[in-house]
Each structure stands twice: as structure tokens, then as C-alpha cells.
Design a protein around this motif. Structure first.
Motif, PDB file in Angstrom:
ATOM      1  N   GLY A  60       1.154  -1.697   0.331  1.00 27.16           N
ATOM      2  CA  GLY A  60       0.335  -0.226   0.080  1.00 27.16           C
ATOM      3  C   GLY A  60       0.946   1.461   0.241  1.00 27.16           C
ATOM      4  N   ASP A  61       1.985   1.315   1.400  1.00 28.82           N
ATOM      5  CA  ASP A  61       2.573   2.579   1.564  1.00 28.82           C
ATOM      6  C   ASP A  61       2.154   3.814   0.303  1.00 28.82           C
ATOM      7  OD1 ASP A  61       4.937   0.626   2.418  1.00 28.82           O
ATOM      8  OD2 ASP A  61       4.332   0.135   0.206  1.00 28.82           O
ATOM      9  N   THR A  62       0.674   4.615   1.470  1.00 26.98           N
ATOM     10  CA  THR A  62       0.637   5.641   0.538  1.00 26.98           C
ATOM     11  C   THR A  62      -0.768   6.201   2.250  1.00 26.98           C
ATOM     12  OG1 THR A  62      -1.257   5.829  -0.585  1.00 26.98           O
ATOM     13  CG2 THR A  62      -1.798   4.183   0.886  1.00 26.98           C
ATOM     14  N   ASN A  63      -1.020   7.912   1.590  1.00 33.18           N
ATOM     15  CA  ASN A  63      -1.970   8.366   2.750  1.00 33.18           C
ATOM     16  C   ASN A  63      -2.650   8.613   1.980  1.00 33.18           C
ATOM     17  OD1 ASN A  63       0.002   8.107   5.214  1.00 33.18           O
ATOM     18  ND2 ASN A  63       1.624   9.892   4.033  1.00 33.18           N
ATOM     19  N   ASP A  64      -2.995   7.818   1.415  1.00 34.17           N
ATOM     20  CA  ASP A  64      -4.388   8.227   0.421  1.00 34.17           C
ATOM     21  C   ASP A  64      -5.247   6.793   0.292  1.00 34.17           C
ATOM     22  OD1 ASP A  64      -6.276   8.275  -1.886  1.00 34.17           O
ATOM     23  OD2 ASP A  64      -5.194   9.780  -2.795  1.00 34.17           O
ATOM     24  N   MET A  65      -5.947   7.037   1.226  1.00 29.89           N
ATOM     25  CA  MET A  65      -6.932   5.285   1.448  1.00 29.89           C
ATOM     26  C   MET A  65      -7.435   4.826   0.227  1.00 29.89           C
ATOM     27  SD  MET A  65      -6.872   4.328   4.612  1.00 29.89           S
ATOM     28  CE  MET A  65      -4.567   4.999   4.235  1.00 29.89           C
ATOM     29  N   ILE A  91      -7.639 -16.521   6.163  1.00 28.96           N
ATOM     30  CA  ILE A  91      -7.640 -15.738   7.899  1.00 28.96           C
ATOM     31  C   ILE A  91      -6.299 -14.638   7.030  1.00 28.96           C
ATOM     32  CG2 ILE A  91      -8.781 -16.817   9.598  1.00 28.96           C
ATOM     33  CD1 ILE A  91      -6.019 -17.727  10.603  1.00 28.96           C
ATOM     34  N   ALA A  92      -6.537 -13.455   7.710  1.00 27.28           N
ATOM     35  CA  ALA A  92      -5.084 -12.697   7.197  1.00 27.28           C
ATOM     36  C   ALA A  92      -4.484 -11.851   8.984  1.00 27.28           C
ATOM     37  CB  ALA A  92      -5.011 -11.795   6.359  1.00 27.28           C
ATOM     38  N   MET A  93      -3.634 -11.281   8.918  1.00 29.96           N
ATOM     39  CA  MET A  93      -2.992 -10.304   9.446  1.00 29.96           C
ATOM     40  C   MET A  93      -2.002  -9.515   8.378  1.00 29.96           C
ATOM     41  SD  MET A  93      -2.335  -8.414  11.841  1.00 29.96           S
ATOM     42  CE  MET A  93      -3.248  -9.540  13.749  1.00 29.96           C
ATOM     43  N   TRP A  94      -1.866  -7.971   9.203  1.00 26.52           N
ATOM     44  CA  TRP A  94      -0.802  -7.402   8.779  1.00 26.52           C
ATOM     45  C   TRP A  94       0.066  -7.232   8.249  1.00 26.52           C
ATOM     46  CZ3 TRP A  94      -4.637  -1.575   9.284  1.00 26.52           C
ATOM     47  CH2 TRP A  94      -5.151  -1.882  10.934  1.00 26.52           C
ATOM     48  N   ASP A  95       1.113  -6.251   7.671  1.00 31.25           N
ATOM     49  CA  ASP A  95       2.127  -6.004   8.337  1.00 31.25           C
ATOM     50  C   ASP A  95       2.472  -4.237   7.590  1.00 31.25           C
ATOM     51  OD1 ASP A  95       4.898  -6.143   9.806  1.00 31.25           O
ATOM     52  OD2 ASP A  95       6.300  -6.775   7.912  1.00 31.25           O
ATOM     53  N   ASP A  96       3.802  -4.290   7.474  1.00 30.07           N
ATOM     54  CA  ASP A  96       4.480  -2.423   7.394  1.00 30.07           C
ATOM     55  C   ASP A  96       2.948  -1.793   6.027  1.00 30.07           C
ATOM     56  OD1 ASP A  96       6.019  -3.804   5.951  1.00 30.07           O
ATOM     57  OD2 ASP A  96       7.341  -2.711   7.042  1.00 30.07           O
ATOM     58  N   HIS A  97       3.399  -2.800   4.990  1.00 32.25           N
ATOM     59  CA  HIS A  97       3.259  -2.217   3.515  1.00 32.25           C
ATOM     60  C   HIS A  97       1.698  -1.998   3.459  1.00 32.25           C
ATOM     61  CE1 HIS A  97       7.166  -1.762   2.047  1.00 32.25           C
ATOM     62  NE2 HIS A  97       7.278  -3.226   2.458  1.00 32.25           N
ATOM     63  N   ASP A  98       0.848  -2.819   3.977  1.00 33.34           N
ATOM     64  CA  ASP A  98      -0.511  -3.298   4.278  1.00 33.34           C
ATOM     65  C   ASP A  98      -1.143  -2.421   5.392  1.00 33.34           C
ATOM     66  OD1 ASP A  98       0.420  -5.007   5.388  1.00 33.34           O
ATOM     67  OD2 ASP A  98      -1.320  -6.621   5.084  1.00 33.34           O
ATOM     68  N   PHE A  99      -0.373  -2.634   6.364  1.00 34.99           N
ATOM     69  CA  PHE A  99      -0.817  -1.012   7.537  1.00 34.99           C
ATOM     70  C   PHE A  99      -1.024   0.563   6.807  1.00 34.99           C
ATOM     71  CE2 PHE A  99       0.289   1.669  10.874  1.00 34.99           C
ATOM     72  CZ  PHE A  99      -0.590   1.280  11.895  1.00 34.99           C
ATOM     73  N   GLY A 100       0.106   0.736   6.122  1.00 33.31           N
ATOM     74  CA  GLY A 100       0.492   1.806   5.352  1.00 33.31           C
ATOM     75  C   GLY A 100       1.366   2.759   4.521  1.00 33.31           C
ATOM     76  N   ASN A 102       6.344   1.724   5.070  1.00 35.24           N
ATOM     77  CA  ASN A 102       7.167   0.684   4.982  1.00 35.24           C
ATOM     78  C   ASN A 102       7.397   1.467   6.586  1.00 35.24           C
ATOM     79  OD1 ASN A 102       9.471  -0.870   4.570  1.00 35.24           O
ATOM     80  ND2 ASN A 102      10.501   1.087   4.758  1.00 35.24           N
ATOM     81  N   ASP A 103       7.941   0.041   7.145  1.00 34.98           N
ATOM     82  CA  ASP A 103       8.268   0.780   8.740  1.00 34.98           C
ATOM     83  C   ASP A 103       7.743   1.004  10.101  1.00 34.98           C
ATOM     84  OD1 ASP A 103      10.383  -1.358   7.996  1.00 34.98           O
ATOM     85  OD2 ASP A 103      11.907  -0.158   7.793  1.00 34.98           O
ATOM     86  N   ALA A 104       6.185   1.471   8.954  1.00 36.01           N
ATOM     87  CA  ALA A 104       5.053   2.153  10.052  1.00 36.01           C
ATOM     88  C   ALA A 104       4.815   1.279  11.900  1.00 36.01           C
ATOM     89  CB  ALA A 104       4.050   2.670   9.448  1.00 36.01           C
ATOM     90  N   GLY A 105       4.701   2.323  12.150  1.00 33.72           N
ATOM     91  CA  GLY A 105       4.412   1.961  14.430  1.00 33.72           C
ATOM     92  C   GLY A 105       2.730   2.580  14.089  1.00 33.72           C
ATOM     93  N   LYS A 106       2.925   2.513  15.319  1.00 38.34           N
ATOM     94  CA  LYS A 106       1.332   3.213  16.393  1.00 38.34           C
ATOM     95  C   LYS A 106       1.584   4.888  15.746  1.00 38.34           C
ATOM     96  CE  LYS A 106       3.739   4.918  20.477  1.00 38.34           C
ATOM     97  NZ  LYS A 106       3.436   4.936  21.670  1.00 38.34           N
ATOM     98  N   GLU A 107       1.996   5.990  15.154  1.00 41.30           N
ATOM     99  CA  GLU A 107       2.194   6.910  14.831  1.00 41.30           C
ATOM    100  C   GLU A 107       2.084   7.287  13.438  1.00 41.30           C
ATOM    101  OE1 GLU A 107       5.658   4.972  12.584  1.00 41.30           O
ATOM    102  OE2 GLU A 107       4.797   5.225  14.651  1.00 41.30           O
ATOM    103  N   TYR A 108       1.314   6.002  12.581  1.00 38.38           N
ATOM    104  CA  TYR A 108       0.962   6.275  11.582  1.00 38.38           C
ATOM    105  C   TYR A 108      -0.863   6.860  11.477  1.00 38.38           C
ATOM    106  CZ  TYR A 108      -0.974   4.565   6.349  1.00 38.38           C
ATOM    107  OH  TYR A 108      -1.514   4.558   5.169  1.00 38.38           O
ATOM    108  N   PRO A 109      -1.303   7.606  10.587  1.00 44.63           N
ATOM    109  CA  PRO A 109      -2.414   8.375  11.594  1.00 44.63           C
ATOM    110  C   PRO A 109      -3.572   8.165  10.597  1.00 44.63           C
ATOM    111  CG  PRO A 109      -0.868   9.462   8.998  1.00 44.63           C
ATOM    112  CD  PRO A 109      -0.224   8.551   9.731  1.00 44.63           C
ATOM    113  N   HIS A 110      -3.631   6.693   9.725  1.00 39.65           N
ATOM    114  CA  HIS A 110      -4.569   6.577   9.125  1.00 39.65           C
ATOM    115  C   HIS A 110      -4.799   5.450   9.157  1.00 39.65           C
ATOM    116  CE1 HIS A 110      -4.071  10.060   6.368  1.00 39.65           C
ATOM    117  NE2 HIS A 110      -2.713   9.755   6.051  1.00 39.65           N
TER     118      HIS A 110
END
Length: 348
Positions: A60-65, A91-100, A102-110
Motif C-alpha cells: 500500500g505505502d500511502t496516505n491516500d485511503m 484468515i489474515a494479519m497485516w504488516d507494515d506495507h498493508d498497514f500503510g 514501510n516500517d510504520a508503527g503507532k504513529e501512522y495517522p490513517h
């Protein structure tokens, strides 16, 4: 594998208990939606009882939903994925790129919007707690009953993750890169966590529930000590806490599967534990990484070809036989680890 009528006994997208114990669970990670994913052909020939997407299910790697949602639709339009969805519970879990990012954590705004887009795509029920938890989309699933129960535990390593501890750009380029290591050091902040305390309390309760096999599905590698890339080793208190809980609560049957790395390998770890933990890293469905990091817990060789994982259980044996295999684009076994259920079940 199972007849269609038996497959229907699985409710792929809920965490309610299911009657039939799975015999074949496939898993994978790191599939780029803009690329062909021919490995789905081999996966679909397996007729598995369950497929687990471990994360980086899209890039994903985007701020545009809307961009994020469109990338999921690209995955959903692929014939191989359509077949998988039609015939196999997912069944599925996300990692960083589909979270939003690269290497993002709790600070990801979306992350609130990203959560709904991801869960919509994987057809999570509208009433699912994964949609409304205050601290992430972690979940667990139970399949089978009695002595033939598999519990799949899926922690969320993104929603609450504290800051990483990067080295300087100069150190990365002069020291780390030459050793095939990434740009991070283990955090030195006391109490820093990927999971957060509320998720830890949940995870401890999940570990205490009875099950023959506890399959921890981690989006990041858990057993390797240090790669410099994202992993549990960057949050040593989290990693030590999990090992401590396994011993404290005398948890039998733990097996770990993970993704993220763009290479595949098997790791084993037994320090200060009552039985060896085995982890199979399956990555990626499309992505490859030639500069594989050192791992002193690696068993045998690694692969940087595309791959998927296969956890097969022979419940017909008195002591069920477990086979972990990493398979290539042709469905042939690249590497494997075989052991009995009793060998990972020392507690009575």
C-alpha cells in the motif's frame, strides 16, 4: 484434502470454534498486487483446509485511503486469488506495507481507515471486535476439538508499536550493509513494545487456553536474534516476555510461522525453554531479497526464491506427526522440518 461439505464446516472469517481439525494449513506473505502471482496456482492445487496471509499482503505505502483500497482490489482481481478465496478459508494479519507505510508503527495517522479497508477486503464480519478494538486487529481462531485442536494466534505488531532505534546512515552504509544487516538496533527504551500492555494481557489469556497446537502467526520474525531489520529482536522485552509466558503457563505445542523478510528459512531456539521452538519464515509470494541476513538459529539453508509454507498434521497417528515445509512456485518442497507432537508437548 477434505470434501467440499467438510470445508464448509470452517467459518473462514470468524473466531468461533470449528469442529473439524485442519490437516493442511498453508501460509505466505509479501505479495505485490502489481505483479503476477503465479505461485497461487501451486497453492490452489493443495486443496488446503486454511490459508493464512501473514502480512504485506499488498504494498500500500500511502496516505491516500482510496489508493490503498484500489491496491486491495488489484489483489482481489487476480484469478489465483479468486480461486483461493472460492475454495479455501482465509484468515489474515497485516504488516507494515498493508498497514500503510514501510516500517510504520503507532504513529501512522490513517490506521483507523486502513483497518476497515483491510477487514472489508478479507470479509471480516461487521460485528467483529477486530473492527473496534482500541488497540489493534489482533485475534485468534480455534479449529478442531479435544486432543485435535489447533489454535491460531495472530498478534498485531503495528498498531501499538513504539519507535524503532535506527543506526546512523553512515553506520548502515559502512558496516551494516556489507554484512547483509538492516538499519536498526534493539530499542534501549525500558518498556518499549510492539504489542502494548492490553494486547499482552489478551495474549497471555490466549496462551492459557487448551489446544494441542498453538500456532503463533507473526508478521515479523520471532526467533532470529538480530538481523538489523524489523523483528521481535528489536523489542527484547517483548521477546523475553513471550518465552517467559510459555514456561510460566506450561504451554505445549507452540509452533511459529512468520513473513516479512523476502526470504524463507527455518529457525530453532531452545535457550532457557523446556522444548525447542520452531519457526518457519515464508516470504515472499512475489518478493525476493538476495542479501539474506545471518541467523545463528537457522536450520539448513535459506531460499530467496518465491515460496509458501505448508503445515501438515497427521492426526491419525497415536503421536501426531507434524511437517513444516517451504514450497516453491512449482509446489515442490524446498526445505522441511518434521517432528512429533509429543516432542513439543513436555508438560503434563
Amino acid at each position: 484434502m477434505l470434501l467440499a461439505s467438510m470445508l464448509m464446516s470452517f467459518t473462514a472469517f470468524s473466531s468461533s470454534e470449528q469442529i473439524t481439525a485442519p490437516q493442511k494449513i498453508l501460509f505466505g506473505s509479501c505479495g505485490h498486487q502489481d505483479k503476477a502471482i503465479p505461485i497461487f496456482d501451486a497453492i490452489n492445487k493443495e486443496n488446503a483446509d486454511l490459508f493464512i496471509f501473514l502480512g504485506d499482503n499488498i504494498y500500500g505505502d500511502t496516505n491516500d485511503m482510496q489508493v490503498l483500497a484500489d491496491k486491495y482490489q488489484k489483489l482481489g482481481a487476480k484469478p489465483g486469488f479468486k480461486t483461493l478465496r472460492a475454495q479455501t478459508p482465509i484468515i489474515a494479519m497485516w504488516d507494515d506495507h498493508d498497514f500503510g507505510q514501510n516500517d510504520a508503527g503507532k504513529e501512522y495517522p490513517h490506521k483507523q481507515q486502513s483497518r476497515q479497508i483491510m477487514l472489508d477486503f478479507f470479509q471480516e464480519p461487521k460485528a467483529s471486535i477486530r473492527r473496534t478494538r482500541a488497540d489493534g486487529i489482533y485475534t485468534s481462531y480455534r479449529y478442531g476439538q479435544g486432543e485435535q485442536t489447533v489454535q491460531v494466534i495472530m498478534p498485531d505488531l503495528r498498531w501499538n508499536r513504539d519507535a524503532l532505534n535506527p543506526v546512523s546512515e553512515a553506520e548502515y552504509h559502512t558496516k551494516r550493509k556489507a554484512n547483509n544487516q538492516g538499519p536498526y538496533n534493539p530499542t534501549e527504551v525500558k518498556g518499549a513494545s510492539m504489542l502494548g500492555e492490553a494486547q499482552w494481557q489478551w495474549l497471555e489469556q490466549e496462551l492459557k487456553k487448551p489446544a494441542a497446537i498453538k500456532l503463533i502467526s507473526s508478521s515479523l520474525q520471532l526467533l532470529p536474534d538480530f538481523t538489523g531489520w524489523e523483528s521481535w529482536a528489536n523489542f527484547p522485552e517483548d521477546r523475553a516476555r513471550l518465552f517467559t509466558l510459555i514456561k510460566k503457563h506450561r504451554v505445549n505445542g507452540v509452533i511459529i510461522i512468520s513473513g516479512d523478510t523476502h526470504w524463507g528459512e527455518i529457525s530453532k531456539y531452545s535457550a532457557n525453554l523446556d522444548y525447542p521452538l520452531t519457526e518457519m519464515t515464508s516470504s515472499g509470494l512475489t518478493e525476493k531479497w538476495k542479501d539474506v541476513s545471518p541467523n545463528k538459529h537457522r536450520v539448513g539453508q535459506f531460499t530467496h526464491e518465491v515460496n509458501y509454507g505448508d503445515l501438515s498434521i497427521d492426526w491419525q497417528q497415536e503421536d501426531p506427526a507434524i511437517s513444516l515445509q517451504l514450497k516453491g512456485i512449482d509446489g515442490k518442497t524446498i526445505m522441511q522440518s518434521q517432528f512429533s507432537l509429543s516432542s513439543i508437548s513436555p508438560y503434563k
